[in-house]
Design an enzyme around this catalytic site. Structure first.
Site, PDB file in Angstrom:
ATOM      1  N   ASP A  97       0.859  -1.180   0.000  1.00  0.00           N
ATOM      2  CA  ASP A  97       0.000   0.000   0.000  1.00  0.00           C
ATOM      3  C   ASP A  97       0.901   1.237   0.000  1.00  0.00           C
ATOM      4  OD1 ASP A  97      -3.227  -0.176   1.467  1.00  0.00           O
ATOM      5  OD2 ASP A  97      -2.420   1.482   0.272  1.00  0.00           O
ATOM      6  N   ASP A 197      -2.853   4.565  -2.502  1.00  0.00           N
ATOM      7  CA  ASP A 197      -3.918   5.032  -1.622  1.00  0.00           C
ATOM      8  C   ASP A 197      -4.333   6.468  -1.947  1.00  0.00           C
ATOM      9  OD1 ASP A 197      -5.388   4.724   1.039  1.00  0.00           O
ATOM     10  OD2 ASP A 197      -4.250   6.555   1.367  1.00  0.00           O
ATOM     11  N   GLU A 246      -6.205   3.691  -6.102  1.00  0.00           N
ATOM     12  CA  GLU A 246      -7.513   3.988  -5.516  1.00  0.00           C
ATOM     13  C   GLU A 246      -7.764   5.432  -5.927  1.00  0.00           C
ATOM     14  OE1 GLU A 246      -7.978   5.230  -1.568  1.00  0.00           O
ATOM     15  OE2 GLU A 246      -9.722   3.996  -1.230  1.00  0.00           O
ATOM     16  N   HIS A 314     -11.312  -3.200   2.984  1.00  0.00           N
ATOM     17  CA  HIS A 314     -11.186  -2.885   4.414  1.00  0.00           C
ATOM     18  C   HIS A 314     -11.967  -1.622   4.794  1.00  0.00           C
ATOM     19  CE1 HIS A 314      -8.497  -0.361   2.245  1.00  0.00           C
ATOM     20  NE2 HIS A 314      -8.339   0.399   3.299  1.00  0.00           N
ATOM     21  N   ASP A 315     -12.599  -0.989   3.784  1.00  0.00           N
ATOM     22  CA  ASP A 315     -13.328   0.264   4.053  1.00  0.00           C
ATOM     23  C   ASP A 315     -14.833   0.084   3.992  1.00  0.00           C
ATOM     24  OD1 ASP A 315     -10.973   2.393   2.260  1.00  0.00           O
ATOM     25  OD2 ASP A 315     -11.086   1.828   4.376  1.00  0.00           O
TER      26      ASP A 315
END
Ligand code: ISL
Ligand code: CA
Length: 544
Positions: A97, A197, A246, A314-315
């Site tokens: 990440d 990210d 993302e 994970h969000d």
């Protein structure tokens, strides 16, 4: 040139909740090493690791205080290099990440920057004149509240997320130089790529930009970002890696440019498909909106560009709960629907067994600080504690962060002592060990889908064509090459329904490839039971 990632299946690991090998209640790198055989048996080709860097954990690692050190909760850099070597030896690649829109407010750069206006690190971040009560503008943070925090000397600093996550000043070439050096450091270590990210936020409009309708417009894919994306691409092009951005705010039309053969990145996670319906506190995914977004991204990136396919991360809450009915059948239907689209599929830990949301009973069980902030905002705006709790816990991202359910025993085989987050009680029957033994399990359905994809290049090459476009319950599409055609039909609702197939489909001969229930032959009009999902291949003369 078609990259390795075009025929690959990815697995997202949230290390904190994956497997705790040293039994301190927190998942760690040794725990991932221990479970490499499981990942190999699943058939995934690469892992995306959520952040494991040094961090005060205000946002569970998305607030980094040292980009080149491993948080002691997860282990050491030696553990990371052992994981990388053993993953490669198992035929599994690792992407990390890359969180470079912001750092932690405990990063040495920020500790220096906030010392004063003339500090050499001041311009590593974004400052503007302010008073304790008057901020430079009225922009809102994704995590609620202002994007500004006053820090003395008549200035405030800017943060798209939490105040503990000050945004880096990408206009400063020294910042870019430091970031690019760090990126190369990781790539030279031998990692296989990055998930970038919040990358679409790194460029901001001028502070006096006037917001009209979209509150996030001042930091969503703002003009000038292409300069930085080109510089990043120059680094990435030096390595045989994969990059996935993302990139919320990058439209499906623009994403084709971002992810074309010589684009900035190899693929993009879109964030549009979370189309919700229902009252706050009882929302579900709206299927028509969901399938329209996914179909548009399939169409716009079909010829040029590449999609990262996902339904969980994970969000977000667990897809089995917000689109499925928490039955194994519905989990298989959702898997069938998205795993056979065009793009690289990502599976989020636990999704492969149909893990469900957690029945949070109090805010004490919630870790995510944006959920706590939302709870405070709801109370301040008049919600009762019960109402605020219901609204926050229904859609909190903590549903995806409860420990992975390895077995039925105490703490689900995640750890031997009380984990940092409670384990879902349904681990008693909903766990990996049970499902490995059950041929009809969700896990084995995912293994069949992964096998179907990887046994041929058809699913990465074929075109996508939506059918039954306006059907409110069924996601149906065709995948095609010159020589082959596959039909996917998934009733993603709790109600039975009938479908009328287009004649050009119903007048062909089909043989079954995969189903989660007994299926009828393909006819003009078919009755589908709740969460029926079937995959057919056209029988052609050539196929015999
Ligand atoms: O928040 C958004 C829309 O509501 C997105 O536009 C935003 O880019 C996305 O949520 C960013 O998420 C990533 O960065 C955050 C971190 O909390 C998330 O876990 C991570 O996925 C800050 O680093
Ligand atoms: Ca541990």
């Amino acid at each position: 040139m078609s990259g390795w990632w075009k025929n690959a299946v990815g697995y997202q690991i949230y290390p904190r909740s994956f497997r705790d090998a040293n039994h301190d209640g927190i998942g760690d790198l040794q725990g991932i090493i221990e479970k490499l055989p499981y990942l190999q048996s699943l058939g995934v080709d690469f892992i995306w690791l959520n952040p494991v860097y040094a961090s005060p954990n205000v946002d569970n690692g998305y607030d980094i205080s040292d980009y080149q050190d491993i948080h002691p909760d997860f282990g050491t850099m030696a553990d990371f290099e052992e994981l990388l070597a053993k993953a490669h030896a198992s035929g599994i690649k690792i992407i990390m990440d890359l969180v470079v829109n912001h750092t932690s407010d405990q990063h040495p750069w920020f500790l220096e920057a906030k010392k004063g206006k003339d500090n050499p690190y001041r311009d590593y971040y974004l400052w503007a004149d302010a008073t304790e009560t008057k901020m430079p503008n009225d922009w809102k943070s994704f995590f609620g509240g202002s994007t500004w925090t006053y820090a003395g000397s008549s200035q405030a600093y800017f943060h798209v997320f939490a105040p503990e996550q000050p945004d880096l000043n990408w206009k400063n070439p020294k910042v870019r130089e430091e970031i690019y050096r760090m990126i190369r450091w990781w790539l030279d270590l031998g990692i296989d790529g990055f998930r970038l990210d919040a990358i679409s936020h790194i460029q901001k409009e001028p502070w006096d930009f006037n917001i009209t309708d979209n509150p996030w417009a001042p930091f969503m894919n703002v003009a000038g970002i292409e300069v930085y994306m080109k510089e990043l691409k120059e680094i990435f092009d030096d390595y045989p890696i994969m990059t996935v951005g993302e990139a919320s705010g990058v439209s499906s039309k623009k994403a084709a440019h971002w992810t074309k053969e010589d684009g900035y990145l190899n693929m993009i996670f879109e964030l549009e498909h979370n189309v919700r319906e229902g009252q706050q506190g009882a929302e579900r995914l709206n299927l028509l909106g969901f399938k329209k977004v996914l179909s548009r991204w399939q169409k716009d990136l079909g010829a040029n560009g590449w999609n990262a396919l996902y339904v969980e991360n994970h969000d977000n809450p667990r897809i089995a709960s917000i689109l499925g009915d928490e039955s194994p059948k519905s989990a298989k239907a959702i898997a069938t629907m998205y795993m056979l689209l065009k793009g690289t599929p990502f599976i989020y830990q636990g999704q492969e067994i149909g893990m469900t949301n957690f029945a949070f009973q109090s805010m004490e069980q919630i870790d995510a600080q944006d959920s706590h902030k939302l709870y405070r905002i709801l109370l301040e705006s008049g919600s009762s504690p019960e109402e605020a709790l219901r609204k926050v816990t229904h859609w909190t991202r903590d549903h995806s962060r409860t420990p992975l359910q390895w077995e039925g025993g105490m703490y689900g085989g995640f750890s031997s002592l009380l984990p940092w987050m409670a384990v879902n009680d349904n681990t008693a029957h909903l766990n990996i060990a049970e499902q490995e033994k059950d041929e009809q399990s969700v896990l084995n359905h995912y293994k069949q889908l992964i096998g179907l994809r990887k046994s041929q290049s058809f699913f990465s090459e074929g075109t996508f064509e939506l059918i039954l476009k306006n059907h409110p319950q069924v996601f149906a599409y065709l995948r095609k090459t010159d020589t082959k055609q596959v039909l996917v039909l998934a009733n993603l609702s709790r109600k039975s329904c009938q479908i009328d197939l287009p004649t050009r489909v119903s007048n062909k001969k089909w043989c079954l490839l995969l189903a989660n229930s007994d299926q009828p032959a393909i006819e003009k009009r078919i009755l589908m039971q709740p969460y029926d999902a079937w995959v057919f291949e056209e029988v052609t003369a050539a196929a015999g």
